[in-house]
Each structure stands twice: as structure tokens, then as C-alpha cells.
Design a protein around this motif. Sequence first.
Motif, mmCIF file in Angstrom:
data_model
loop_
_atom_site.group_PDB
_atom_site.id
_atom_site.type_symbol
_atom_site.label_atom_id
_atom_site.label_comp_id
_atom_site.label_asym_id
_atom_site.label_seq_id
_atom_site.Cartn_x
_atom_site.Cartn_y
_atom_site.Cartn_z
ATOM 1 N N GLY A 1 139.671 -24.131 99.072
ATOM 2 C CA GLY A 1 140.596 -23.232 97.937
ATOM 3 C C GLY A 1 139.669 -22.011 97.576
ATOM 4 O O GLY A 1 138.436 -22.172 97.289
ATOM 5 N N ILE A 2 140.099 -20.503 97.582
ATOM 6 C CA ILE A 2 139.382 -19.642 97.701
ATOM 7 C C ILE A 2 140.175 -18.496 96.890
ATOM 8 O O ILE A 2 141.386 -18.235 96.973
ATOM 9 N N SER A 3 139.248 -17.783 96.068
ATOM 10 C CA SER A 3 139.880 -16.313 95.459
ATOM 11 C C SER A 3 139.428 -15.347 96.150
ATOM 12 O O SER A 3 138.091 -15.048 96.438
ATOM 13 N N ILE A 4 140.512 -14.761 96.704
ATOM 14 C CA ILE A 4 139.822 -13.522 97.860
ATOM 15 C C ILE A 4 139.297 -12.372 97.169
ATOM 16 O O ILE A 4 140.100 -11.785 96.341
ATOM 17 N N ILE A 5 138.357 -11.649 97.562
ATOM 18 C CA ILE A 5 137.896 -10.502 96.982
ATOM 19 C C ILE A 5 138.585 -9.433 97.618
ATOM 20 O O ILE A 5 139.060 -8.401 96.828
ATOM 21 N N ASP A 6 138.952 -9.214 98.907
ATOM 22 C CA ASP A 6 139.577 -8.183 99.558
ATOM 23 C C ASP A 6 140.484 -8.860 100.363
ATOM 24 O O ASP A 6 140.353 -9.902 101.190
ATOM 25 N N GLY B 1 142.388 -27.880 111.400
ATOM 26 C CA GLY B 1 143.291 -28.894 110.550
ATOM 27 C C GLY B 1 142.735 -28.827 109.063
ATOM 28 O O GLY B 1 142.812 -29.757 108.264
ATOM 29 N N ILE B 2 141.962 -27.676 108.666
ATOM 30 C CA ILE B 2 141.465 -27.492 107.179
ATOM 31 C C ILE B 2 142.409 -26.665 106.719
ATOM 32 O O ILE B 2 142.970 -25.564 106.811
ATOM 33 N N SER B 3 142.990 -27.334 105.504
ATOM 34 C CA SER B 3 143.938 -26.577 104.819
ATOM 35 C C SER B 3 143.352 -25.515 103.802
ATOM 36 O O SER B 3 142.354 -25.957 103.245
ATOM 37 N N VAL B 4 144.095 -24.643 103.449
ATOM 38 C CA VAL B 4 143.652 -23.457 102.648
ATOM 39 C C VAL B 4 144.615 -23.184 101.425
ATOM 40 O O VAL B 4 145.889 -23.108 101.707
ATOM 41 N N VAL B 5 143.996 -22.945 100.448
ATOM 42 C CA VAL B 5 144.599 -22.535 99.070
ATOM 43 C C VAL B 5 143.902 -21.495 98.598
ATOM 44 O O VAL B 5 142.901 -21.177 98.664
ATOM 45 N N THR B 6 144.903 -20.505 98.029
ATOM 46 C CA THR B 6 144.294 -19.421 97.439
ATOM 47 C C THR B 6 144.303 -19.419 95.945
ATOM 48 O O THR B 6 145.606 -20.230 95.528
ATOM 49 N N TYR B 7 143.747 -18.926 95.012
ATOM 50 C CA TYR B 7 143.944 -18.955 93.671
ATOM 51 C C TYR B 7 143.281 -17.786 92.951
ATOM 52 O O TYR B 7 142.334 -16.881 93.659
ATOM 53 N N ASP B 8 143.903 -17.377 91.890
ATOM 54 C CA ASP B 8 143.413 -16.221 91.133
ATOM 55 C C ASP B 8 143.755 -14.906 92.165
ATOM 56 O O ASP B 8 144.629 -14.001 91.607
ATOM 57 N N SER B 9 143.030 -14.736 93.074
ATOM 58 C CA SER B 9 142.965 -13.309 93.798
ATOM 59 C C SER B 9 143.606 -13.698 95.124
ATOM 60 O O SER B 9 142.981 -14.447 95.846
ATOM 61 N N SER C 1 146.094 -14.046 98.943
ATOM 62 C CA SER C 1 145.994 -13.430 100.385
ATOM 63 C C SER C 1 147.541 -13.601 100.763
ATOM 64 O O SER C 1 148.358 -14.498 100.229
ATOM 65 N N ASN C 2 147.898 -12.645 101.731
ATOM 66 C CA ASN C 2 149.350 -12.705 102.397
ATOM 67 C C ASN C 2 149.317 -13.517 103.633
ATOM 68 O O ASN C 2 150.408 -13.440 104.364
ATOM 69 N N TYR C 3 148.218 -14.258 103.915
ATOM 70 C CA TYR C 3 148.028 -15.000 105.068
ATOM 71 C C TYR C 3 148.902 -15.945 105.017
ATOM 72 O O TYR C 3 149.408 -16.730 104.017
ATOM 73 N N GLN C 4 150.005 -16.087 106.181
ATOM 74 C CA GLN C 4 151.126 -16.829 106.005
ATOM 75 C C GLN C 4 150.961 -18.299 105.974
ATOM 76 O O GLN C 4 151.760 -19.203 105.507
ATOM 77 N N ASN C 5 149.872 -18.922 106.302
ATOM 78 C CA ASN C 5 149.341 -20.431 106.479
ATOM 79 C C ASN C 5 148.845 -20.837 105.306
ATOM 80 O O ASN C 5 148.233 -22.088 105.330
ATOM 81 N N VAL C 6 148.716 -20.267 104.259
ATOM 82 C CA VAL C 6 148.176 -20.455 102.874
ATOM 83 C C VAL C 6 149.173 -21.661 102.239
ATOM 84 O O VAL C 6 150.339 -21.373 102.352
ATOM 85 N N ALA D 1 140.598 0.056 86.751
ATOM 86 C CA ALA D 1 141.051 -1.225 87.647
ATOM 87 C C ALA D 1 139.491 -1.643 88.052
ATOM 88 O O ALA D 1 138.724 -0.953 88.686
ATOM 89 N N HIS D 2 139.477 -3.078 88.208
ATOM 90 C CA HIS D 2 138.204 -3.815 88.666
ATOM 91 C C HIS D 2 138.080 -3.417 90.123
ATOM 92 O O HIS D 2 136.855 -3.744 90.394
ATOM 93 N N ASP D 3 139.092 -3.341 90.880
ATOM 94 C CA ASP D 3 138.772 -3.154 92.383
ATOM 95 C C ASP D 3 139.885 -2.375 93.106
ATOM 96 O O ASP D 3 141.091 -2.445 92.625
ATOM 97 N N SER D 4 139.530 -1.960 94.170
ATOM 98 C CA SER D 4 140.839 -1.243 94.904
ATOM 99 C C SER D 4 141.278 -2.119 96.254
ATOM 100 O O SER D 4 142.186 -1.629 96.889
ATOM 101 N N ARG D 5 140.815 -3.532 96.177
ATOM 102 C CA ARG D 5 141.060 -4.212 97.638
ATOM 103 C C ARG D 5 141.880 -5.557 97.396
ATOM 104 O O ARG D 5 142.294 -6.046 98.305
ATOM 105 N N SER D 6 142.165 -5.903 96.137
ATOM 106 C CA SER D 6 142.733 -7.269 95.929
ATOM 107 C C SER D 6 144.201 -6.881 95.434
ATOM 108 O O SER D 6 144.671 -6.192 94.696
ATOM 109 N N LEU D 7 145.237 -7.838 95.905
ATOM 110 C CA LEU D 7 146.558 -7.894 95.658
ATOM 111 C C LEU D 7 146.562 -8.165 93.976
ATOM 112 O O LEU D 7 147.401 -7.768 93.279
ATOM 113 N N THR D 8 145.682 -8.653 93.232
ATOM 114 C CA THR D 8 145.559 -9.039 91.797
ATOM 115 C C THR D 8 145.713 -7.653 91.320
ATOM 116 O O THR D 8 146.330 -7.473 90.274
ATOM 117 N N THR D 9 144.966 -6.822 91.682
ATOM 118 C CA THR D 9 144.635 -5.697 91.005
ATOM 119 C C THR D 9 145.818 -4.644 91.199
ATOM 120 O O THR D 9 146.427 -4.239 90.272
#
Length: 401
Positions: free
Chosen positions: A142-147, A162-170, A172-177, A210-218
Amino acid sequence: MRRLWRASALLAGAALALAGCSQTGTGNGEEQTTTVDGTEEKVDAEKVRLDAMDPSAYGNVEGLDLEAGTYISVIGKASGGDFWDSVQEGAQKAISDINESLGYKGEDRVRMVYSGPSEAGDVDEQVNILDEELARYPQAVGISIIDSQSGDVQFDLAAENGISVVTYDSLSNYQNVMAKISTDNDAAAAEAADHLAEAMGESGEVLIFAHDSRSLTTQERVDGFTQKLAADHPDITVGNTYYLDALEDLKTAIADEINAGTYAKEGQEAAPIEDEESRLTAEDISDEEAMDYIFAKNPDVTAIYGTSGDAVMAAVENTQRLEKEDVSIVGFDATQEEAQALEEGLVDGLIAQNPYGMGYATVVACSRAILELGNEAEVDSGYTWITADNMEDPEVAAMLY
């Protein structure tokens, strides 16, 4: 002098409140409030946070029959801090609940390791941590993506193994999340816009920190805010958006203006600098001087919106330093520092996210992915609008980090 008056009023109110109302923690996630009539109201802070999850299945561990020794990696945008400590606390509680429900002890226990960059927002370090964790072959990450543009290569590698990926908070548009767990940033930003517009009297100029210019969250928090103002509050002007991770670029622009004679530091006169050795560079401009420049270029600003705790506190610290006491400030997060600023009347309102719930739900989503139970594509972790008037409400206080 609105802020000084409000701070005095708050101190007076606090004195009255202390005479009839006290609040203590019980040490088990439960907050106890003694009311004026002497009765006690107990609020389970953990339950408040987990009940905010939508769907509700992400607030409990029912049916998560993981194999003994399962390993889940949770990666944040920083190794510590109020927000990330709360994420880690929530994730660890989910792991504890899983082990308790399955009766796992010792080496059979399901394990979770939380990690993040030692310097908040360090993209390279986060990618290195992700590489290291994948080399340990967890069952899920599970990862919160900075960029939002980083990590795709690692996610491909995770999928191959075979490692599943989950994103939280910030996110990613990666299709297999497998699942995305976050605040509804559009809705929260729109609510912040409505409250700020009220504080501004429906007119004036607002800057965005704004806290950063790289995240979807911002991007979501900026877009949701500006779109709401444009739609429902047309007499409010949105000025510039300043990205805190781009201050070095701003410093370069400031140095260029000083060299050209079109801007001068406080106390100096603007004049072209012809001598090559005397010309300034970004290194000659301090963070405070960069903020001085921002306010000098925006003399009519009456409000600031911050997209994170750091952004809000940058607004607070610099408006106080420059004695701009009539600037209204709202923004995201509810750290201890922000809560104090709210109490002192330096902030008008805050969007408190639910990092504890995010951490808990991340472990749940990872577990569901491992067990192939299916996940919701998007999980809403909830938020609460907090002001000086409601922050003593036990259910609201439960959302402070």
C-alpha cells in the motif's frame, strides 16, 4: 485586528469552559468528556474514524482469513509526522485485529511494516524504498505516491511477481492498482471554498498555497476549490497558485527581477545590477524573502487556501510575520500545530482528513487483494470540517491527528 480579537475571545471562552467542561483520554482510543451538569460522555475515537469509511467494509477485518506469516508493506510520503504517524497507527491496528481474529501468535502473525522517506516528499528515496520492499516479496504493497509520474516501472514488477498494489491518500493512475483510498478531495475542497467565501464576505482576492506540483491530490484540491469559487462565488478573485516544492524556481525568478532592477528586497531600492559578480542567484534568496515577494506581488490578498498542513502553516507563519492579521485562512489537515492555530484564531477552518482510517483501510484492501475477494475501485476515507466553535465536540476532536 480581527485575529487578535478572536484570540482574546477564545481565551475567555476557554476559561469559562474549563469551569464546567473537561476532556481526558482513556488510553484505549476513547475520549471522555465531562459536561457542565457533571455527566460523562464517552466517544470511541477509533470507532468514529472507522465509521467514516465508505464502503463500511473497509473499517473492519471480517472475513480476512490471511495465511499465517503474510507480509504487507505500507509506504508513506514521510517516515513520521502527525499525519503519517496516524496512518501507521491505523494500519497497525488493522494488523492487530486480523491477528486477534485469526488467533495468530509469534511467527504465525500477519506482519506489516510502515516506511517512508526521512525527508517528506523525497521522490527518489520513496522509489528506493519501494524497490527495497518489493525485493522482500510482500504479498501486497500500500503506497501514498509522492509523484504521480513515478513508480510505474516498480508497479509493473510487482504485477509480474503477483504482488498486489493499493494506493492511499495520494494516488496513481496506474491501471493495475487494486484500490484507491483517499479523501474525496473535490468535495472537501468545494466545502473549504464555501466556508472561505463566507469568511471573506463573498468578495476579495484569495491566494492558493499548494504543497506540491506533482501529486494528483494537489491537483484535485486546487481544481475543486477554484471551480467551486467560479461557479458559486463569482465576486471572489483567485490570484496565483504557489507550489511549495517549487520555491527554488520562484527564487530564481526573484533573483532575475532583482538583477534587472524591477524588484528589490525589503529596505533596498530597485536598480539594475550590471556587475556580473554582484548578480544574485536563487541561493541568495531565503525562504522568507520568497514569501515577502509573494505578498509584495499580491498586495490586495484577503485570504489564503492551503492544500495541506504544511501549506496552511506556511500561510499562518508568514501572515503573522508580516502582520497581515486580516487575511482569512482555511485548508487541509488537522495537525497539532494547525489545531493550535485554529484555537488562537489564526485559521478560520480546516478540512480534517482521516489518516487513521486510511491506514486501516489500506491493510484491509491489501488483504482483500491477496485473498482475491475483490475491492472497490475507490474508497472514501471521509473528512470533517473543523472550526474553533466545534473542535471541542468529542466526535469532531476524534478526527484531529
